[in-house]
Design an enzyme around this catalytic site. Structure first.
Site, PDB file in Angstrom:
ATOM      1  N   GLU A 226      -1.129  -0.274  -9.035  1.00  0.00           N
ATOM      2  CA  GLU A 226      -2.206   0.258  -8.212  1.00  0.00           C
ATOM      3  C   GLU A 226      -1.709   1.403  -7.345  1.00  0.00           C
ATOM      4  O   GLU A 226      -2.471   2.013  -6.604  1.00  0.00           O
ATOM      5  CB  GLU A 226      -2.794  -0.849  -7.330  1.00  0.00           C
ATOM      6  CG  GLU A 226      -3.403  -1.996  -8.134  1.00  0.00           C
ATOM      7  CD  GLU A 226      -3.925  -3.099  -7.243  1.00  0.00           C
ATOM      8  OE1 GLU A 226      -5.112  -3.053  -6.876  1.00  0.00           O
ATOM      9  OE2 GLU A 226      -3.143  -4.018  -6.925  1.00  0.00           O
ATOM     10  N   GLY A 243      -2.017  -1.020  -3.781  1.00  0.00           N
ATOM     11  CA  GLY A 243      -2.850   0.161  -3.671  1.00  0.00           C
ATOM     12  C   GLY A 243      -2.236   1.248  -2.802  1.00  0.00           C
ATOM     13  O   GLY A 243      -1.805   0.979  -1.686  1.00  0.00           O
ATOM     14  N   SER A 246       3.792   4.140  -3.066  1.00  0.00           N
ATOM     15  CA  SER A 246       4.418   5.294  -3.702  1.00  0.00           C
ATOM     16  C   SER A 246       5.914   5.076  -3.826  1.00  0.00           C
ATOM     17  O   SER A 246       6.554   4.557  -2.912  1.00  0.00           O
ATOM     18  CB  SER A 246       4.145   6.558  -2.881  1.00  0.00           C
ATOM     19  OG  SER A 246       4.743   7.687  -3.465  1.00  0.00           O
ATOM     20  N   SER A 320       6.771  -6.423  14.515  1.00  0.00           N
ATOM     21  CA  SER A 320       5.531  -6.010  15.178  1.00  0.00           C
ATOM     22  C   SER A 320       5.685  -5.873  16.690  1.00  0.00           C
ATOM     23  O   SER A 320       4.800  -5.318  17.351  1.00  0.00           O
ATOM     24  CB  SER A 320       4.416  -7.018  14.869  1.00  0.00           C
ATOM     25  OG  SER A 320       4.767  -8.312  15.302  1.00  0.00           O
TER      26      SER A 320
END
Length: 348
Positions: A226, A243, A246, A320
């Site tokens: 994806e 999705g 790269s 985080s």
């Protein structure tokens, strides 16, 4: 690099000035000593080395038999004789012999044969030499009426429109889409424009609408694509590129290092990768890891990501709270992100 020989029987397109725009090889084979190759070589007077020869009715009249290469030679000569392209190009039947796939290609026919070998899965990416391919290929207007020369195309489009015939342009590029030349078995490709000729798609691979696979790159097993597989990149069996993910290729910026993703890996949505991954690794969604990214290890040491390249069982994520990129060893790594949905990759 491989030192194998290869041959292919094809149909090429050239402009009136003799510029070769493409060559489609419906029949390709490794090791040019096979019987059909020897018969065709004798018919065209091929005496060895790498070369492309034209085929015509006189040559193929003596090539009887049911071998696929011999049938293709006869059919392609007939197709070339019957062709009358509205784009002003000429199609002609050829046979190309390559005596050393480890040597760099020498012309457009040579490049196209190598790209076909990879897309037909007769050679893996990096197993044969495609160095310099860009410089040997012409920029082409790819249309639903065939390839066209960009220099003449706008005039041709006007002439076609005046005659009541419309032409649709799919791209302007040196590399065509793979599915116009090769359709490998056992794959799904949602958008054919996003897979270039010379891509290697292993059985069970699914390329979704936003996925992309460049030439001399691809998958080595069932994979979900994806994201983007750039030129030179290899992705192992059972891995998932989320999705818009790269992977850095070997073309931009003169990069030479081959990036690979191991088996059963997950590259999260919008993630990026500039190092290789071993098996059973996960890169958190949205995290781009380049070779110079500073990564904090469980013992508190900070290293550049290149030192982790190729390691198995890593989870790369961003803390985080602190914002630091961290790497931890995944316990019970195999398949614990859920793995591929087998039903989605049974592409028969």
């Amino acid at each position: 690099m491989s030192d194998h020989a290869a041959f292919g029987v094809g149909l090429a397109t050239r402009t009136p000035a003799g510029k070769v725009l493409d060559t489609w090889f419906p029949v390709v084979a490794l090791d040019g000593h096979v019987e059909a190759a020897a018969r065709i070589a004798s018919a065209v007077g091929h005496t060895g080395g790498g070369a492309t020869h034209g085929l015509d009715a006189t040559v193929v009249s003596g090539l009887d038999g049911d071998d696929p290469a011999l049938r293709a030679a006869r059919s392609l000569v007939a197709a070339a004789e019957a062709d009358a392209s509205p784009l002003g190009t000429e199609r002609f039947a050829v046979v190309t012999f390559l005596d050393d796939l480890g040597a760099a290609p020498t012309d457009a026919h040579d490049v196209y044969l190598r790209l076909h070998l990879i897309s037909h899965r007769l050679a893996r990416p990096h197993a044969i030499n495609v160095e310099g391919a860009f410089g040997l290929l012409s920029n082409v207007v790819w249309t639903d009426l065939g390839p066209a020369d960009p220099e003449d195309f706008e005039v041709q489009r006007l002439e076609l429109e005046a005659s009541g015939q419309r032409v649709r342009v799919t791209s302007v590029d040196k590399f065509p889409r793979m599915t116009d030349y090769v359709i490998p078995s056992g794959v799904r490709i949602a958008d054919a424009d996003r897979v270039r000729l010379g891509a290697h798609l292993a059985e069970g691979t699914t390329v979704m609408h936003e996925g992309f696979v460049n030439f001399n790159a691809g998958t080595l097993g069932a994979s979900m694509v994806e994201g983007r597989i750039s030129a030179g990149v290899l992705v192992g069996d059972g891995s998932d590129l989320g999705g818009s993910a790269s992977i850095m290729g070997t073309l931009s910026g003169g990069g030479k290092e081959v990036i690979s993703v191991g088996e059963r890996c997950l590259l999260g949505a919008n993630a990026g990768l500039g190092i290789s991954l071993g098996d059973d690794c996960v890169v958190e969604a949205g995290l781009y890891v380049t070779a110079g990214t500073k990564v904090t290890l469980p013992d508190g040491r900070v290293v550049k990501a290149r030192e982790l390249s190729g390691a198995d069982g890593l989870l790369l994520r961003r803390d985080s709270v602190s914002g630091a990129v961290t790497a931890v060893e995944r316990e019970g790594a195999t398949g614990d992100w859920g793995g591929l949905n087998e039903a989605l990759h049974a592409n028969q």
